[in-house]
Design a protein around this motif. Structure first.
Motif, PDB file in Angstrom:
ATOM      1  N   ASP A 144       0.845  -1.194   0.000  1.00  0.00           N
ATOM      2  CA  ASP A 144       0.000   0.000   0.000  1.00  0.00           C
ATOM      3  C   ASP A 144       0.884   1.249   0.000  1.00  0.00           C
ATOM      4  O   ASP A 144       1.347   1.705   1.044  1.00  0.00           O
ATOM      5  N   VAL A 145       1.085   1.782  -1.207  1.00  0.00           N
ATOM      6  CA  VAL A 145       2.028   2.890  -1.381  1.00  0.00           C
ATOM      7  C   VAL A 145       1.516   4.183  -0.750  1.00  0.00           C
ATOM      8  O   VAL A 145       2.266   5.179  -0.671  1.00  0.00           O
ATOM      9  N   SER A 146       0.277   4.204  -0.274  1.00  0.00           N
ATOM     10  CA  SER A 146      -0.200   5.411   0.418  1.00  0.00           C
ATOM     11  C   SER A 146       0.616   5.691   1.673  1.00  0.00           C
ATOM     12  O   SER A 146       0.592   6.799   2.208  1.00  0.00           O
ATOM     13  N   HIS A 147       1.351   4.684   2.159  1.00  0.00           N
ATOM     14  CA  HIS A 147       2.219   4.875   3.320  1.00  0.00           C
ATOM     15  C   HIS A 147       3.517   5.604   2.968  1.00  0.00           C
ATOM     16  O   HIS A 147       4.272   5.979   3.873  1.00  0.00           O
ATOM     17  N   ARG A 165      -8.766  -1.462  -1.882  1.00  0.00           N
ATOM     18  CA  ARG A 165      -9.858  -2.065  -2.645  1.00  0.00           C
ATOM     19  C   ARG A 165      -9.305  -2.886  -3.811  1.00  0.00           C
ATOM     20  O   ARG A 165      -9.778  -3.998  -4.078  1.00  0.00           O
ATOM     21  N   LEU A 166      -8.304  -2.346  -4.507  1.00  0.00           N
ATOM     22  CA  LEU A 166      -7.655  -3.105  -5.581  1.00  0.00           C
ATOM     23  C   LEU A 166      -7.093  -4.411  -5.048  1.00  0.00           C
ATOM     24  O   LEU A 166      -7.260  -5.477  -5.657  1.00  0.00           O
ATOM     25  N   SER A 167      -6.421  -4.360  -3.915  1.00  0.00           N
ATOM     26  CA  SER A 167      -5.834  -5.563  -3.332  1.00  0.00           C
ATOM     27  C   SER A 167      -6.911  -6.584  -2.967  1.00  0.00           C
ATOM     28  O   SER A 167      -6.777  -7.784  -3.249  1.00  0.00           O
ATOM     29  N   THR A 185      -0.149  -6.467   0.867  1.00  0.00           N
ATOM     30  CA  THR A 185      -0.807  -5.265   1.359  1.00  0.00           C
ATOM     31  C   THR A 185      -0.815  -5.180   2.880  1.00  0.00           C
ATOM     32  O   THR A 185      -0.765  -4.095   3.447  1.00  0.00           O
ATOM     33  N   ASP A 186      -0.891  -6.317   3.539  1.00  0.00           N
ATOM     34  CA  ASP A 186      -0.894  -6.332   5.005  1.00  0.00           C
ATOM     35  C   ASP A 186       0.415  -6.872   5.580  1.00  0.00           C
ATOM     36  O   ASP A 186       0.451  -7.343   6.717  1.00  0.00           O
ATOM     37  N   HIS A 187       1.480  -6.800   4.795  1.00  0.00           N
ATOM     38  CA  HIS A 187       2.791  -7.230   5.279  1.00  0.00           C
ATOM     39  C   HIS A 187       3.181  -6.394   6.502  1.00  0.00           C
ATOM     40  O   HIS A 187       2.860  -5.202   6.586  1.00  0.00           O
TER      41      HIS A 187
END
Length: 241
Positions: A144-147, A165-167, A185-187
């Protein structure tokens, strides 16, 4: 991440000999990659991590076990999902792969007008074509590149919602179509700024190293399952190579 951490000491990366053990005896001979800049490889250098992008790393590890493996990367930066399908599916099928990595949709999700159903349809078409031709297919729920610290704060919440949502949609598609799915995504490292490049859109050499480890572990789990429960090619429509 402390400054002394390198790929050799990073607890989230492959240990010495792990890749060979995970891929020991793998059957794949032709590996193709389809997608956008994540597939093409735009990782930003990080001290202590080789400047080798994710898909190339996977190809190298597969070839280390099976030196005759053919590898082709069709990934091209800037493409949306429908453009990946239009430009890359035909040459991918001509390559006659038995293993394919499909990673796209991120450029769609960067847009506020992101249409999940449209991206799902494009991914479904790509995966179905490759599966129908006899290839095992790897799909990905991306970091999640938003981070990324480079994402402007006013854009962060919307981007996070779309990336997740994509993930989620890709994970559901993977389950439905029977792909080898890598969920990043949840790594545990997803919020670590060291995973992201300074452009706010891509990953770093560390993220590619971590993604390689997670991908090879998914492939290894698949291989162990295949040994325990071998498939019948005549029953599931797969053809020999």
């Amino acid at each position: 991440m402390g400054s002394t951490v390198t790929e050799a000491t990073d607890p989230w990366c492959l240990r010495p000999g792990e890749a060979g053990e995970l891929l020991r005896g793998h059957p794949w001979r032709r590996f193709v990659v389809l997608g956008d800049s994540v597939a093409e490889g735009m990782c930003e250098p990080v001290d202590g991590y080789p400047d080798l992008q994710w898909a190339d790393r996977i190809g190298a590890e597969l070839r280390a076990v099976r030196p005759e493996l053919a590898y082709r990367n069709l990934g091209r930066r800037g493409l949306r999902a429908h453009e990946v399908r239009a430009a890359q599916v035909a040459p991918a099928l001509e390559f006659a792969p038995d293993l394919a990595l499909v990673v796209c949709g991120g450029n769609d999700a960067f847009r506020p007008a992101y249409d999940p159903a449209a991206v799902d349809a494009e991914l479904t078409a790509m995966v179905s074509a490759l599966r129908g031709a006899g290839a095992d297919v790897i799909t990905v729920g991306m970091f999640d590149v938003s981070h990324s610290p480079a994402v402007p704060d006013p854009l962060r919440a919307g981007l996070r919602e779309r990336m997740r949502r994509l993930s989620a949609h890709t994970g559901q598609l993977a389950q439905r179509l029977g792909t080898l799915h890598v969920h990043l995504t949840d790594h545990p490292l997803v919020a670590d700024p060291s995973l992201y490049s300074s452009d706010g859109r891509h990953g770093s050499a560390r993220s590619d190293a971590v993604a390689t480890a997670e991908t090879l572990r998914v492939l290894g789990a698949h291989l162990r399952t295949s040994l325990t429960h071998p498939r019948d090619p005549a029953r599931d429509g797969r053809h020999g190579r």
